[in-house]
Enzyme design. Sequence first.
Site, PDB file in Angstrom:
ATOM      1  N   CYS A   2     -11.170  17.930   7.967  1.00 54.81           N
ATOM      2  CA  CYS A   2     -11.627  19.027   8.819  1.00 54.81           C
ATOM      3  C   CYS A   2     -12.786  18.523   9.680  1.00 54.81           C
ATOM      4  O   CYS A   2     -13.540  17.646   9.297  1.00 54.81           O
ATOM      5  CB  CYS A   2     -12.108  20.248   8.065  1.00 54.81           C
ATOM      6  SG  CYS A   2     -10.864  21.002   7.026  1.00 54.81           S
ATOM      7  N   ARG A  27      -9.581  14.410  12.606  1.00 56.41           N
ATOM      8  CA  ARG A  27      -9.953  14.777  11.234  1.00 56.41           C
ATOM      9  C   ARG A  27      -9.009  15.807  10.616  1.00 56.41           C
ATOM     10  O   ARG A  27      -9.031  16.042   9.416  1.00 56.41           O
ATOM     11  CB  ARG A  27     -11.373  15.346  11.207  1.00 56.41           C
ATOM     12  CG  ARG A  27     -12.409  14.372  11.697  1.00 56.41           C
ATOM     13  CD  ARG A  27     -13.775  15.007  11.681  1.00 56.41           C
ATOM     14  NE  ARG A  27     -14.260  15.157  10.333  1.00 56.41           N
ATOM     15  CZ  ARG A  27     -14.995  14.266   9.695  1.00 56.41           C
ATOM     16  NH1 ARG A  27     -15.322  13.139  10.293  1.00 56.41           N
ATOM     17  NH2 ARG A  27     -15.404  14.476   8.476  1.00 56.41           N
ATOM     18  N   TRP A  73      -7.755  20.554   8.145  1.00 51.82           N
ATOM     19  CA  TRP A  73      -6.793  19.804   7.334  1.00 51.82           C
ATOM     20  C   TRP A  73      -6.738  20.593   6.036  1.00 51.82           C
ATOM     21  O   TRP A  73      -7.671  20.557   5.236  1.00 51.82           O
ATOM     22  CB  TRP A  73      -7.296  18.380   7.110  1.00 51.82           C
ATOM     23  CG  TRP A  73      -6.309  17.478   6.446  1.00 51.82           C
ATOM     24  CD1 TRP A  73      -5.366  16.705   7.053  1.00 51.82           C
ATOM     25  CD2 TRP A  73      -6.169  17.240   5.031  1.00 51.82           C
ATOM     26  NE1 TRP A  73      -4.643  16.012   6.103  1.00 51.82           N
ATOM     27  CE2 TRP A  73      -5.110  16.316   4.861  1.00 51.82           C
ATOM     28  CE3 TRP A  73      -6.824  17.721   3.896  1.00 51.82           C
ATOM     29  CZ2 TRP A  73      -4.709  15.863   3.611  1.00 51.82           C
ATOM     30  CZ3 TRP A  73      -6.417  17.267   2.648  1.00 51.82           C
ATOM     31  CH2 TRP A  73      -5.362  16.343   2.520  1.00 51.82           C
ATOM     32  N   ASN A  99     -16.301  22.273   6.207  1.00 50.40           N
ATOM     33  CA  ASN A  99     -15.544  21.075   5.839  1.00 50.40           C
ATOM     34  C   ASN A  99     -15.936  20.731   4.410  1.00 50.40           C
ATOM     35  O   ASN A  99     -17.119  20.558   4.134  1.00 50.40           O
ATOM     36  CB  ASN A  99     -15.904  19.917   6.788  1.00 50.40           C
ATOM     37  CG  ASN A  99     -15.421  18.574   6.288  1.00 50.40           C
ATOM     38  OD1 ASN A  99     -14.405  18.489   5.606  1.00 50.40           O
ATOM     39  ND2 ASN A  99     -16.138  17.520   6.626  1.00 50.40           N
ATOM     40  N   GLY A 100     -14.960  20.679   3.514  1.00 49.13           N
ATOM     41  CA  GLY A 100     -15.267  20.365   2.121  1.00 49.13           C
ATOM     42  C   GLY A 100     -14.447  21.229   1.190  1.00 49.13           C
ATOM     43  O   GLY A 100     -13.455  21.837   1.602  1.00 49.13           O
ATOM     44  N   GLU A 463      -0.299  -4.114   4.572  1.00 49.04           N
ATOM     45  CA  GLU A 463      -0.864  -3.369   5.699  1.00 49.04           C
ATOM     46  C   GLU A 463       0.224  -3.014   6.721  1.00 49.04           C
ATOM     47  O   GLU A 463       0.253  -1.909   7.261  1.00 49.04           O
ATOM     48  CB  GLU A 463      -1.996  -4.199   6.342  1.00 49.04           C
ATOM     49  CG  GLU A 463      -2.636  -3.615   7.580  1.00 49.04           C
ATOM     50  CD  GLU A 463      -3.266  -2.232   7.395  1.00 49.04           C
ATOM     51  OE1 GLU A 463      -3.371  -1.744   6.252  1.00 49.04           O
ATOM     52  OE2 GLU A 463      -3.611  -1.619   8.411  1.00 49.04           O
ATOM     53  N   LYS A 467       1.150   0.830   7.848  1.00 54.19           N
ATOM     54  CA  LYS A 467       1.162   1.298   9.242  1.00 54.19           C
ATOM     55  C   LYS A 467       2.502   1.949   9.561  1.00 54.19           C
ATOM     56  O   LYS A 467       2.559   3.013  10.184  1.00 54.19           O
ATOM     57  CB  LYS A 467       0.930   0.145  10.239  1.00 54.19           C
ATOM     58  CG  LYS A 467      -0.437  -0.442  10.330  1.00 54.19           C
ATOM     59  CD  LYS A 467      -1.491   0.413  10.978  1.00 54.19           C
ATOM     60  CE  LYS A 467      -2.200   1.259   9.979  1.00 54.19           C
ATOM     61  NZ  LYS A 467      -3.334   0.765   9.273  1.00 54.19           N
ATOM     62  N   GLU A 470       2.828   5.397   7.858  1.00 58.30           N
ATOM     63  CA  GLU A 470       1.915   6.408   8.399  1.00 58.30           C
ATOM     64  C   GLU A 470       2.388   7.007   9.703  1.00 58.30           C
ATOM     65  O   GLU A 470       2.329   8.215   9.896  1.00 58.30           O
ATOM     66  CB  GLU A 470       0.560   5.760   8.709  1.00 58.30           C
ATOM     67  CG  GLU A 470      -0.336   5.520   7.556  1.00 58.30           C
ATOM     68  CD  GLU A 470      -1.635   4.923   8.048  1.00 58.30           C
ATOM     69  OE1 GLU A 470      -2.654   5.594   7.954  1.00 58.30           O
ATOM     70  OE2 GLU A 470      -1.637   3.774   8.534  1.00 58.30           O
ATOM     71  N   HIS A 486      12.100 -10.065  -8.675  1.00 55.81           N
ATOM     72  CA  HIS A 486      11.824  -9.452  -9.981  1.00 55.81           C
ATOM     73  C   HIS A 486      12.181  -7.961  -9.999  1.00 55.81           C
ATOM     74  O   HIS A 486      11.701  -7.223 -10.849  1.00 55.81           O
ATOM     75  CB  HIS A 486      10.362  -9.678 -10.371  1.00 55.81           C
ATOM     76  CG  HIS A 486      10.029 -11.125 -10.524  1.00 55.81           C
ATOM     77  ND1 HIS A 486      10.486 -11.881 -11.584  1.00 55.81           N
ATOM     78  CD2 HIS A 486       9.348 -11.979  -9.727  1.00 55.81           C
ATOM     79  CE1 HIS A 486      10.072 -13.130 -11.449  1.00 55.81           C
ATOM     80  NE2 HIS A 486       9.385 -13.218 -10.315  1.00 55.81           N
ATOM     81  N   LYS A 586      -8.146  11.371   9.428  1.00 55.19           N
ATOM     82  CA  LYS A 586      -8.821  10.085   9.578  1.00 55.19           C
ATOM     83  C   LYS A 586      -9.799   9.810   8.441  1.00 55.19           C
ATOM     84  O   LYS A 586      -9.967   8.683   8.006  1.00 55.19           O
ATOM     85  CB  LYS A 586      -9.569  10.099  10.913  1.00 55.19           C
ATOM     86  CG  LYS A 586     -10.307   8.833  11.239  1.00 55.19           C
ATOM     87  CD  LYS A 586      -9.358   7.818  11.796  1.00 55.19           C
ATOM     88  CE  LYS A 586     -10.005   6.470  11.982  1.00 55.19           C
ATOM     89  NZ  LYS A 586      -8.987   5.411  11.873  1.00 55.19           N
TER      90      LYS A 586
HETATM   91  C1  F6R Z   1      -4.721   3.756   7.158  1.00 52.53           C
HETATM   92  C2  F6R Z   1      -6.018   4.368   7.005  1.00 52.53           C
HETATM   93  C3  F6R Z   1      -6.441   4.787   5.645  1.00 52.53           C
HETATM   94  C4  F6R Z   1      -7.918   4.406   5.426  1.00 52.53           C
HETATM   95  C5  F6R Z   1      -8.410   4.957   4.091  1.00 52.53           C
HETATM   96  C6  F6R Z   1      -9.831   4.545   3.818  1.00 52.53           C
HETATM   97  O1  F6R Z   1      -4.443   3.454   8.486  1.00 52.53           O
HETATM   98  O2  F6R Z   1      -6.736   4.538   7.947  1.00 52.53           O
HETATM   99  O3  F6R Z   1      -5.639   4.243   4.664  1.00 52.53           O
HETATM  100  O4  F6R Z   1      -8.017   3.017   5.462  1.00 52.53           O
HETATM  101  O5  F6R Z   1      -8.337   6.352   4.116  1.00 52.53           O
HETATM  102  O6  F6R Z   1     -10.690   5.000   4.817  1.00 52.53           O
HETATM  103  P1  F6R Z   1     -12.138   4.395   4.990  1.00 52.53           P
HETATM  104  O7  F6R Z   1     -12.009   2.990   5.416  1.00 52.53           O
HETATM  105  O8  F6R Z   1     -12.794   5.254   6.034  1.00 52.53           O
HETATM  106  O9  F6R Z   1     -12.824   4.513   3.656  1.00 52.53           O
END
Ligand code: F6R
Length: 591
Positions: A2, A27, A73, A99-100, A463, A467, A470, A486, A586
Amino acid sequence: MCGIVACIINDKAAPVLLECIRRLEYRGYDSVGLATLSGDIYIKKGEGKINDVHKRLDLTDIPGNMGIAHVRWATHGLPTSVNAHPQTDCKNRIALVHNGIIENYRELKTQLKDEGHIFTSETDTEILAHLIEKYMKIGNSLEVATRLATKDIKGSYAIAVISKDEPNKIIGVRKESPLIVGAGEKESFIASDVPAILKHTKNVIYLNDNEMVILSPDGVIIKDIDGNTLKNNINIIEWTSDMAEKGGFKHFMLKEIHEQPDVIKNTLMDFPEIKKVVAKFSKFKRICFIACGTSFHASIIGKYLFETLLGIPTDVMLSSEFIFSQGALDKNTLVILITQSGETADTLKALKIANKKSETLAIVNVLGSTITREADHIIYTRAGPEIGVASTKTYVSQLVSIYMLVIAMSENNKLLTELHKVPDYIKQVLEDEDHIIEIAKKYKDANDFFFIGRGFSYPTALEGALKLKEITYIHGEGYAAGELKHGPIALIDDNIPVLAIVPPGKSHDKTLSNIEEVKARGAKIISVGSSTDEILKSESHDIMGLEEDISEILSPIPYVVPLQLLSYYISVERGIDPDKPKNLAKCVTVE
Ligand code: F6R
């Protein structure tokens, strides 16, 4: 999760609130809402992304030069218009954004209902509006009532609240959710994050837990939760508002992928700072990395580096698992927490535990974020604001910081010289974009992908798969190439593209054997490797080649870029907005 914004300005507030809250849409984007105060409280809110809600409701069509805004969110209650913030009290005299999470909301709701309060939403947030109402009813000011209300709740919150009974005042409070104050010339702001208000002011005060801010036309006053006035510690922000714009790119994510050569150069400039930090590190016999998601993948590369170049035993833990198993933390262990936002709840929780037993170092991108106030040592990455929900440039900046840390500790100047060449390698990848678009078009309808790599390419495989999941909603499985046989090889058939990460070096030949194994079962091979690697070319259906050979140890930085671009273009081909993938936010500020 949020995002919240509040402002008192000299102009109509709603358009400014809308512009600021747009910058926080990363967010959360389940619903959006604004409330302004001009004699009465005026509210516009609705379900959906900001643009869609604005088209339906014209969010700017409410009067007044002060107000609050929110992007949601959802945690408690479906993402409906009723559950969108702002939430109000029984008589619509108080409006509030939050937010929370309020953990004791059930008991408080029952109690308030028994006292006659009427609830309209399923949110935990609405409790706060009613609590403030309750305390104002017995003669308290908005400020005191808000203070008393926050003392009743358990959980995390960043809130902004207005009341019809006290025009010209906005109260903000923070506990375990980010909140910053913008102290402009005759204009004041509250926001979840700096990019929201950069266009209006660069003078920022970071609120600490249990602090409150009172905005009025006269400026801002910071108090502690007991009402004592505190000093305004103003920080001048270096980020510019352009950094939070798309700059001609279709999406923030694409812009951020393209910024990576410059981000690496900026991050490298901090090598002297890192050398100062590591001067205190020779005593450590063990390292423990803690992080989530993409930052966790950077941590695995950290483990490989510390063990390969320094011979220091290194653990890697997911922040959310750290509370269950902490290994042998002691004063000889350095705990390194990696987080771009500095606000991830699981990582902050892990930090609190680690701080009791070991020294802690945070590698973080956001200046003034919570982790920067709680870790013993800080290394800032220089990625600038990252708006796209999927991390790209912050990931490579984290990698560069980890490499610099290990280089400074091992005094490996040869590696430092090579690290300086990485921005040019990435530029070459970016020049190959059209070729990657063609590959994206070819594979966009696949239902599953495997990503495989060995050694330093294993975290890159993880990674790449993250990506893909996501932003394209395609199932992607990241695997250590040697581990396929395995079990997961049972899934391979001619419908599954296998993306193999094969830099020249120690892992090369063994990964080629794994390619043979999956090819024999019908898989299509897309590889990332050297464009002069003729064997790899002949084994691959498609290759994303890097012109220059780079040492395997540094390959994770440029080799992730084709994977970012591939996911980005598959996402666009599938008609998805890669900046705002469904169900994600995010900054994950709930555990
Ligand atoms: C993936 C992504 C998330 C963050 C994770 C940790 O693209 O952005 O997996 O890496 O939520 O976030 P931070 O780095 O802000 O602790």
